[in-house]
Design a protein around this motif. Structure first.
Motif, PDB file in Angstrom:
ATOM      1  N   GLY A  35      45.960  51.849  38.238  1.00  0.00           N
ATOM      2  CA  GLY A  35      44.820  52.011  36.790  1.00  0.00           C
ATOM      3  C   GLY A  35      44.857  53.468  36.392  1.00  0.00           C
ATOM      4  N   PHE A  37      41.854  56.195  34.715  1.00  0.00           N
ATOM      5  CA  PHE A  37      40.700  56.501  34.468  1.00  0.00           C
ATOM      6  C   PHE A  37      40.560  57.648  33.579  1.00  0.00           C
ATOM      7  CE2 PHE A  37      38.688  53.297  37.396  1.00  0.00           C
ATOM      8  CZ  PHE A  37      39.742  53.178  38.092  1.00  0.00           C
ATOM      9  N   PHE A  47      36.798  53.818  33.667  1.00  0.00           N
ATOM     10  CA  PHE A  47      38.037  52.872  33.638  1.00  0.00           C
ATOM     11  C   PHE A  47      38.605  52.904  32.213  1.00  0.00           C
ATOM     12  CE2 PHE A  47      40.921  49.584  34.543  1.00  0.00           C
ATOM     13  CZ  PHE A  47      40.885  48.462  33.504  1.00  0.00           C
ATOM     14  N   ALA A  50      44.486  48.868  33.606  1.00  0.00           N
ATOM     15  CA  ALA A  50      44.918  48.445  35.023  1.00  0.00           C
ATOM     16  C   ALA A  50      46.113  47.607  34.723  1.00  0.00           C
ATOM     17  CB  ALA A  50      43.945  47.893  35.698  1.00  0.00           C
ATOM     18  N   VAL A  99      44.012  50.640  42.368  1.00  0.00           N
ATOM     19  CA  VAL A  99      42.920  50.077  42.111  1.00  0.00           C
ATOM     20  C   VAL A  99      42.683  48.510  42.642  1.00  0.00           C
ATOM     21  CG1 VAL A  99      42.551  51.122  40.068  1.00  0.00           C
ATOM     22  CG2 VAL A  99      43.679  49.097  40.116  1.00  0.00           C
ATOM     23  N   TRP A 106      37.321  47.083  37.942  1.00  0.00           N
ATOM     24  CA  TRP A 106      38.264  47.851  38.612  1.00  0.00           C
ATOM     25  C   TRP A 106      37.656  49.083  39.377  1.00  0.00           C
ATOM     26  CZ3 TRP A 106      42.854  45.459  39.479  1.00  0.00           C
ATOM     27  CH2 TRP A 106      43.193  44.168  38.655  1.00  0.00           C
TER      28      TRP A 106
END
Length: 122
Positions: A35, A37, A47, A50, A99, A106
């Motif tokens: 993922g 971020f 987040f 993903a 993740v 997530w």
């Protein structure tokens, strides 16, 4: 333990595009969901997107849906984030991580890299 190195950030005008890369070393990330971020100044890390290697499924925060695309290259052990139609509110340090889904969203599993700065000017 996997080490993650993010790159590809920079300064771009609103409406522009950037492609971020997350290169993994130490072990393959092909068996993990990965993922992206981001953390804007004064805000918590949030987040963004993903990617699941098995089946190539993706998930996005509402704020980036239709503009960002996450993908992975198993052979290169690298995950990408293509960012189009960038807005000033996308300005942040962007991080990648392995993740997991724990019911509420997530969550990061591994250690953080140094991140890559994305700045979008208006």
């Amino acid at each position: 333990q996997v080490q993650l190195v993010e790159s590809g950030g920079g300064l771009v005008q609103a409406g522009g595009s950037l492609r971020l890369s997350c290169a993994a070393s130490g072990r393959t990330v092909g068996g993990y969901s990965m993922g992206w971020f981001r953390q804007a100044p004064g805000k918590e890390r949030a987040f963004v997107a993903a990617f699941t290697w098995s089946g190539g499924s993706t998930d996005y925060a509402n704020s980036v849906k239709g503009r960002f695309t996450i993908s992975g290259d198993n052979a290169k052990n690298t995950v990408y984030l293509q960012m189009n139609s960038l807005k000033p509110e996308d300005t942040a340090v962007y991080y990648c991580n392995s993740v997991g889904w724990y019911g509420a969203g997530w969550s990061p599993i591994g250690s953080w890299g140094q991140g890559t700065q994305v700045t979008v000017s208006s």
